[in-house]
Design an enzyme around this catalytic site. Sequence first.
Site, PDB file in Angstrom:
ATOM      1  N   SER B 123     -26.480 -43.841   2.520  1.00 24.55           N
ATOM      2  CA  SER B 123     -25.851 -42.488   2.459  1.00 24.55           C
ATOM      3  C   SER B 123     -25.915 -41.733   3.674  1.00 24.55           C
ATOM      4  O   SER B 123     -26.681 -42.190   4.342  1.00 24.55           O
ATOM      5  CB  SER B 123     -26.840 -41.807   1.215  1.00 24.55           C
ATOM      6  OG  SER B 123     -26.339 -40.537   1.386  1.00 24.55           O
ATOM      7  N   TYR B 149     -34.955 -38.775  -0.440  1.00 27.12           N
ATOM      8  CA  TYR B 149     -33.663 -39.772  -0.962  1.00 27.12           C
ATOM      9  C   TYR B 149     -33.258 -40.219   0.370  1.00 27.12           C
ATOM     10  O   TYR B 149     -33.139 -41.501   0.700  1.00 27.12           O
ATOM     11  CB  TYR B 149     -32.715 -38.963  -1.517  1.00 27.12           C
ATOM     12  CG  TYR B 149     -31.357 -39.887  -1.799  1.00 27.12           C
ATOM     13  CD1 TYR B 149     -31.282 -40.502  -2.858  1.00 27.12           C
ATOM     14  CD2 TYR B 149     -30.084 -39.486  -1.264  1.00 27.12           C
ATOM     15  CE1 TYR B 149     -30.038 -41.494  -3.240  1.00 27.12           C
ATOM     16  CE2 TYR B 149     -29.063 -40.075  -1.259  1.00 27.12           C
ATOM     17  CZ  TYR B 149     -29.023 -41.168  -2.348  1.00 27.12           C
ATOM     18  OH  TYR B 149     -27.851 -41.762  -2.438  1.00 27.12           O
ATOM     19  N   LYS B 153     -33.527 -44.260   1.889  1.00 22.36           N
ATOM     20  CA  LYS B 153     -32.277 -45.030   2.449  1.00 22.36           C
ATOM     21  C   LYS B 153     -32.486 -45.597   3.491  1.00 22.36           C
ATOM     22  O   LYS B 153     -32.333 -46.689   3.879  1.00 22.36           O
ATOM     23  CB  LYS B 153     -31.181 -44.043   2.127  1.00 22.36           C
ATOM     24  CG  LYS B 153     -30.545 -43.944   0.600  1.00 22.36           C
ATOM     25  CD  LYS B 153     -29.867 -44.957  -0.270  1.00 22.36           C
ATOM     26  CE  LYS B 153     -29.315 -44.655  -1.387  1.00 22.36           C
ATOM     27  NZ  LYS B 153     -29.056 -45.865  -2.208  1.00 22.36           N
TER      28      LYS B 153
END
Lengths: 320, 320
Positions: B123, B149, B153
């Site tokens: 992302s 998050y 990633k």
Amino acid sequence: MSFIITGASGYVGQELAAALLTSHPEATVTLTDVVLPIVPPSATQHSSRTKCIAADLTSPAVVDDLFTDSHRFDTVYLLHGIMSSGSEANFELGMRVNLDASRYILDRLRQVMPGVKVVFTSSLAVYGLAPPGFVIDETNFPAIPSSSYGSQKLIVETLLNDYSRRGFLDGRAVRLPTVTVRAGKPTQAASSFASDIIREPFNGRKAVLPVSQDTEMWICSPATVVENLIRAREIPKEKFGDSRAVNLPGLKVSIREMLEALEEIGGPEKRALVEERYDPDIDRIVQTWTPNFDPKRALEMGFVGDVSMRENIRQYVEGL
Amino acid sequence: MSFIITGASGYVGQELAAALLTSHPEATVTLTDVVLPIVPPSATQHSSRTKCIAADLTSPAVVDDLFTDSHRFDTVYLLHGIMSSGSEANFELGMRVNLDASRYILDRLRQVMPGVKVVFTSSLAVYGLAPPGFVIDETNFPAIPSSSYGSQKLIVETLLNDYSRRGFLDGRAVRLPTVTVRAGKPTQAASSFASDIIREPFNGRKAVLPVSQDTEMWICSPATVVENLIRAREIPKEKFGDSRAVNLPGLKVSIREMLEALEEIGGPEKRALVEERYDPDIDRIVQTWTPNFDPKRALEMGFVGDVSMRENIRQYVEGL
């Protein structure tokens, strides 16, 4: 005050322990390593304030014993690790020691001493190859490691950053230049020659230079690294801003300049002990280390700049 | 040919499965998710070539069953994950699903199908806040995530890069822009509104716009994302160079431009269904997402650029 150092049998760990004991007359320092650490020879007068523990940090039970809620450390210095060449040669071992043990420690710490200050020795090996002449700072270049060692360091940095952002811990990751002139013995590290070519002649021994004299490196004297490891815990966390990782100051120096400084301080007979014997394998590794860093962020935060090559050598000679 | 998709119950997973089944008439596609995936409604004619498996990837035993040396997949698509807001709200869950399960899968794969192609959906959340107007590409800006998050990633990207460098796997990490217009329902994601303000009016329902019309976003249409997920496995690994991570192309668009395109295609009555109701919490999150990316690396490698906002909306309407 109470400090703990992991990897405390290593060269930097021993130097840091001695410096902490000297600069903090009330502090106790716990030294731990997989090999039982000794009290640094230069700090034996402080041995009543030291505690030496043999501990395999890849064992969760050992980590649980080392860090408990009955004793809160002021700062946890994470210096343990499998070095670059070792992590490349033994992937599983590097992952276990450099990544898994570090992460388990961070998780244990946030349980038993939430918010504790953690200083983690990362490395400029988080950066891969840079374009020739490009000067890296923390804002202008991505960290794309070209070694398992650099990858593991970057991952722990990323965890430490997120844990700090969430308030679990108060982390500070300092990316070390090549530490030169190291006392002790030549090692298997590809960078060993950078210390060897100074240290060995001053001890009356020959040293091999496996790369061209034109080679430039980004180095830092042991004294500056240790001073900055102490400052890493003293600098207010707000000064780190969005990232708890900082590129430590160093000195860009060519091998030629190192040899000139050696001759100036040690005379031509010491210089003559350095034999040039090209090693393409070592050269190939060294050429991937960029010597071009702008340490302005670290300096603005309150870290100190490195000394000159001559001063670096003088400090080594004084310590003999 | 044989593909497997984790997180295949999700919106992108379903679209990718349908596209793979359509574009590869001989291929079998295994869909797995913690919720038993369905065969994509648009691809039910291919259901004999699909296999749907409910699997909790946080269980090593489940992963071991899913990936064995008796069946080698051509490509493993890792799309499972706890989304941004969920990883922020439940740290442990995000670590377990986004990091630990992914790492365990990579380790299992390198044991049972060494060298297998792995496409991982990362992302653009690996990047934190950028200076206003600064245009990010893969070479000019560090990835310093400002969310758990994004951190998770980035860590998996770093592992995938090192595993690929060592030849354990053939990894490709694609950093997705905000996928818009998503079919389905509004979600709890902070970015949900970007799809809601198009999708809901075309389904006769009201939508809420919680940010200013001046807000700019870096989005990508579902069709382009899916096309690029397919290309991610087709592009020769040599084209990735030093990093297996690539910023996927997208479109920089303001909310005003999105609403104009909505009105142009759907008419003023659809536009009237969007109600502006400022939400400072959502606005604060959205303002940390930079809309400025230069996707030249992806385009040079062979990924496709995104369509216009109008074309994006037309594609959504055609799919109704």
